[in-house]
Scaffold this active site. Structure first.
Site, PDB file in Angstrom:
ATOM      1  N   ARG A 142       0.818  -1.205   0.000  1.00 17.17           N
ATOM      2  CA  ARG A 142       0.000   0.000   0.000  1.00 17.17           C
ATOM      3  C   ARG A 142       0.857   1.262   0.000  1.00 17.17           C
ATOM      4  O   ARG A 142       0.495   2.270  -0.640  1.00 17.17           O
ATOM      5  CB  ARG A 142      -0.961  -0.038   1.194  1.00 17.17           C
ATOM      6  CG  ARG A 142      -2.083  -1.082   1.010  1.00 17.17           C
ATOM      7  CD  ARG A 142      -2.733  -1.455   2.331  1.00 17.17           C
ATOM      8  NE  ARG A 142      -3.876  -2.347   2.141  1.00 17.17           N
ATOM      9  CZ  ARG A 142      -3.797  -3.659   1.966  1.00 17.17           C
ATOM     10  NH1 ARG A 142      -2.593  -4.250   1.921  1.00 17.17           N
ATOM     11  NH2 ARG A 142      -4.899  -4.385   1.818  1.00 17.17           N
ATOM     12  N   ARG A 175      -5.407 -19.029  -8.925  1.00 23.02           N
ATOM     13  CA  ARG A 175      -6.203 -18.380  -7.890  1.00 23.02           C
ATOM     14  C   ARG A 175      -7.319 -17.540  -8.515  1.00 23.02           C
ATOM     15  O   ARG A 175      -7.069 -16.729  -9.404  1.00 23.02           O
ATOM     16  CB  ARG A 175      -5.307 -17.510  -7.010  1.00 23.02           C
ATOM     17  CG  ARG A 175      -4.249 -18.321  -6.288  1.00 23.02           C
ATOM     18  CD  ARG A 175      -3.285 -17.463  -5.500  1.00 23.02           C
ATOM     19  NE  ARG A 175      -3.951 -16.774  -4.397  1.00 23.02           N
ATOM     20  CZ  ARG A 175      -3.317 -15.950  -3.563  1.00 23.02           C
ATOM     21  NH1 ARG A 175      -2.028 -15.710  -3.739  1.00 23.02           N
ATOM     22  NH2 ARG A 175      -3.977 -15.367  -2.577  1.00 23.02           N
ATOM     23  N   SER A 206     -12.836  -9.924   3.242  1.00 25.08           N
ATOM     24  CA  SER A 206     -11.626  -9.863   2.422  1.00 25.08           C
ATOM     25  C   SER A 206     -11.095  -8.447   2.378  1.00 25.08           C
ATOM     26  O   SER A 206     -11.716  -7.555   1.785  1.00 25.08           O
ATOM     27  CB  SER A 206     -11.902 -10.349   0.988  1.00 25.08           C
ATOM     28  OG  SER A 206     -10.764 -10.116   0.168  1.00 25.08           O
ATOM     29  N   GLN A 253      -8.522  -7.579   0.752  1.00 22.43           N
ATOM     30  CA  GLN A 253      -8.072  -7.294  -0.609  1.00 22.43           C
ATOM     31  C   GLN A 253      -9.211  -6.784  -1.478  1.00 22.43           C
ATOM     32  O   GLN A 253      -9.040  -5.838  -2.246  1.00 22.43           O
ATOM     33  CB  GLN A 253      -7.433  -8.543  -1.225  1.00 22.43           C
ATOM     34  CG  GLN A 253      -6.122  -8.943  -0.580  1.00 22.43           C
ATOM     35  CD  GLN A 253      -5.502 -10.157  -1.236  1.00 22.43           C
ATOM     36  OE1 GLN A 253      -6.044 -10.727  -2.172  1.00 22.43           O
ATOM     37  NE2 GLN A 253      -4.343 -10.562  -0.728  1.00 22.43           N
ATOM     38  N   ASP A 265      -3.820 -15.474   7.365  1.00 27.40           N
ATOM     39  CA  ASP A 265      -2.544 -15.907   6.789  1.00 27.40           C
ATOM     40  C   ASP A 265      -1.707 -16.724   7.764  1.00 27.40           C
ATOM     41  O   ASP A 265      -0.730 -17.372   7.352  1.00 27.40           O
ATOM     42  CB  ASP A 265      -1.732 -14.687   6.331  1.00 27.40           C
ATOM     43  CG  ASP A 265      -2.291 -14.069   5.059  1.00 27.40           C
ATOM     44  OD1 ASP A 265      -2.902 -14.800   4.259  1.00 27.40           O
ATOM     45  OD2 ASP A 265      -2.114 -12.858   4.861  1.00 27.40           O
ATOM     46  N   LYS A 280      -5.852 -19.766  -1.411  1.00 27.73           N
ATOM     47  CA  LYS A 280      -4.616 -18.992  -1.268  1.00 27.73           C
ATOM     48  C   LYS A 280      -3.595 -19.503  -2.294  1.00 27.73           C
ATOM     49  O   LYS A 280      -3.957 -20.125  -3.292  1.00 27.73           O
ATOM     50  CB  LYS A 280      -4.105 -19.112   0.172  1.00 27.73           C
ATOM     51  CG  LYS A 280      -4.966 -18.373   1.198  1.00 27.73           C
ATOM     52  CD  LYS A 280      -4.803 -16.863   1.062  1.00 27.73           C
ATOM     53  CE  LYS A 280      -5.444 -16.102   2.189  1.00 27.73           C
ATOM     54  NZ  LYS A 280      -5.202 -14.643   2.085  1.00 27.73           N
ATOM     55  N   ARG A 315      -4.415 -24.304   1.410  1.00 25.94           N
ATOM     56  CA  ARG A 315      -3.570 -24.419   2.604  1.00 25.94           C
ATOM     57  C   ARG A 315      -4.135 -25.386   3.640  1.00 25.94           C
ATOM     58  O   ARG A 315      -3.381 -25.918   4.467  1.00 25.94           O
ATOM     59  CB  ARG A 315      -3.347 -23.032   3.220  1.00 25.94           C
ATOM     60  CG  ARG A 315      -2.381 -22.194   2.404  1.00 25.94           C
ATOM     61  CD  ARG A 315      -2.198 -20.799   2.963  1.00 25.94           C
ATOM     62  NE  ARG A 315      -1.143 -20.100   2.228  1.00 25.94           N
ATOM     63  CZ  ARG A 315      -0.938 -18.792   2.285  1.00 25.94           C
ATOM     64  NH1 ARG A 315      -1.725 -18.025   3.033  1.00 25.94           N
ATOM     65  NH2 ARG A 315       0.040 -18.230   1.600  1.00 25.94           N
ATOM     66  N   ARG A 356       4.112 -19.808   2.825  1.00 19.06           N
ATOM     67  CA  ARG A 356       3.677 -20.044   4.199  1.00 19.06           C
ATOM     68  C   ARG A 356       3.670 -21.534   4.549  1.00 19.06           C
ATOM     69  O   ARG A 356       3.909 -21.902   5.693  1.00 19.06           O
ATOM     70  CB  ARG A 356       2.318 -19.398   4.445  1.00 19.06           C
ATOM     71  CG  ARG A 356       2.366 -17.887   4.240  1.00 19.06           C
ATOM     72  CD  ARG A 356       1.245 -17.152   4.935  1.00 19.06           C
ATOM     73  NE  ARG A 356       1.151 -15.781   4.447  1.00 19.06           N
ATOM     74  CZ  ARG A 356       1.914 -14.768   4.839  1.00 19.06           C
ATOM     75  NH1 ARG A 356       2.852 -14.979   5.750  1.00 19.06           N
ATOM     76  NH2 ARG A 356       1.762 -13.556   4.338  1.00 19.06           N
TER      77      ARG A 356
END
Length: 443
Positions: free
Chosen positions: A32, A127, A172, A174, A324, A351, A355, A400
């Protein structure tokens, strides 16, 4: 920005972790900071920017659309083009592995009179982008996407775009940020209705740059409003340490007997600190030292000591503030006493990898007792004993997953081999060096 050939890596337990370490800059804030600086008129300075592949993908895309972004001895400088000033990129924008770069930049482009093609690596190209395409299409942007709303994807922006009020169907940050960024160059007021609170870095930083942003709490959730055709003013930004990166070190010190570390300069924005809350509910020893405010964000040094953990049912309202961090929470739960029930994590299915399935497979391969459910995992812990280990696990191009299983390896009887450790560079290039430093300090 595809990854180089795979880089297998074997890690094993060598005793406690001790010493001090500083994690890289917050990834969400770094993205950002670059984007808002690129839309300001004048030169902004950024210190502590995360220099992982994901953030560098954002920088490259903004350069391709006219911003001047330079790294020097004191950090980064960005000469912005002003809101509405993004230029037509000459080539496709390569997002590498970064979903954040893709979704937020789609928001920026949507209200500019330009066309951009977004491409990414094999993992990112799987994705779905439909959650962002839907509201941006309502604002007038036009999309030609690959099947399933995936990359490669061509976006034709509309200027002036149409202000909308958009209720998020799922939590979300995002999607929220993409709509707000499109609203920056849209006449009138664009609103996002957020039934469940998500990370609020965009709102905090946009205000700092001079945008008119308001947040109203209602019985139906928060309504975030942004007044368009904004004029952003350049800023000096100090990026705090990434709590998502700190999470791996915090869990490592918690599960490895004898450990006592300090993780410096960790951002503790309440919309991001859910993992630390969950770990404390399990019995973790996490002490905040020198709590302070840096650039509008709460920050502290975290002292973490080994502690016996007890399984819990993770409170569902923590999910948005630790989405996350679920993979490394699963690792902590594998060493707890009793059962941990971790639900509310459906978003993990879309993701960098699935995950939930990836961590169920990886933990199961090294001897953990794990049951996969639709929105999370049920994990029966060892009571603090080491896991057997002795397996090769698939990281699935997911940073991750790789770091979570590297943490698990630190308390296993036999080593764990990551089939590919290279994705870690997307968010935490110094991770393995810092783990080695903390292990060396114990020697």
């Amino acid at each position: 920005m595809a990854h180089p050939s795979s880089a297998p890596l074997t890690l094993s337990a060598v005793g406690p972790l001790t010493g001090r370490v500083r994690v890289p800059g917050d990834k969400s804030i770094s993205h950002r900071a670059l984007m808002f600086s690129a839309l300001a008129i004048g030169t902004s300075r950024i210190e502590g920017l995360l220099e992982g592949e994901d953030v560098l993908a954002t920088a490259a895309a903004l350069r391709a659309m006219g911003a001047t972004i330079v790294r020097d001895a004191g950090g980064w400088s960005v000469d912005g083009v002003g809101v509405g000033g993004l230029l037509q990129p000459a080539n496709a924008l390569d997002m590498g592995n970064s979903g954040t770069s893709t979704r937020l930049l789609m928001g920026l482009v949507a209200s500019h009179p330009i066309t951009a093609t977004f491409i990414g690596d094999a993992s990112l190209s799987k994705r779905p982008m439909g959650r962002v395409i839907a509201p941006l299409s309502q604002m007038g942007a036009d999309f030609t996407a690959s099947p399933g709303g995936r990359l490669p994807l061509m976006l034709r922006g509309l200027c002036p775009a149409i202000p909308i009020t958009y209720k998020l169907p799922v939590a979300s940050a995002q999607v929220k940020s993409a709509v707000l960024l499109a609203g920056l160059n849209t006449p009138g007021i664009t609103r996002v209705v957020e039934p469940v609170a998500t990370r609020d870095h965009s709102e905090r930083m946009l205000r700092g740059f001079g945008a008119e942003v308001s947040v109203e709490t209602t019985p139906h959730g928060k309504i975030i409003s942004i007044t368009g055709e904004a004029e952003l003013k350049p800023q000096h930004i100090v990026v705090p340490g990434d709590p998502s990166s700190a999470a791996f070190l915090v869990v490592a010190a918690t599960i490895v007997p004898g450990s006592d570390i300090v993780v410096e300069n960790v951002g503790l924005n309440p919309t991001r600190a859910g993992l630390f809350t969950a770990l404390r509910l399990m019995g973790a020893s996490i002490e905040e030292l020198d709590r302070r405010d840096v650039g509008g964000e709460p920050v502290a040094d975290l002292r973490v000591r080994h502690a016996a953990l007890t399984g819990i049912e993770v409170p569902p309202d923590l999910a948005p503030s630790m989405i996350d961090e679920y993979p490394v929470l699963f690792v902590a739960a594998a060493f707890a006493t009793g059962r941990t029930i971790a639900r509310g994590a459906e978003e993990l299915r879309v993701k960098e990898s699935d995950r939930i399935a990836a961590m169920a497979a990886a933990l199961g391969a090294v001897g953990a007792r794990v049951t996969e459910i639709e929105d999370g995992l049920l994990i029966d812990g060892t009571g603090g004993d080491p896991l057997p280990g002795g397996a090769t696990v698939a990281t699935l191009l997911d940073h991750r997953i790789a770091m979570s299983m590297a943490v698990a390896a630190l308390h296993c009887r036999a080593g764990i081999t990551l089939d590919d450790a290279s994705p870690v560079a997307t968010s935490y290039p110094a991770f393995f060096d810092q783990i080695a430093h903390l292990r060396g300090a114990a020697a």
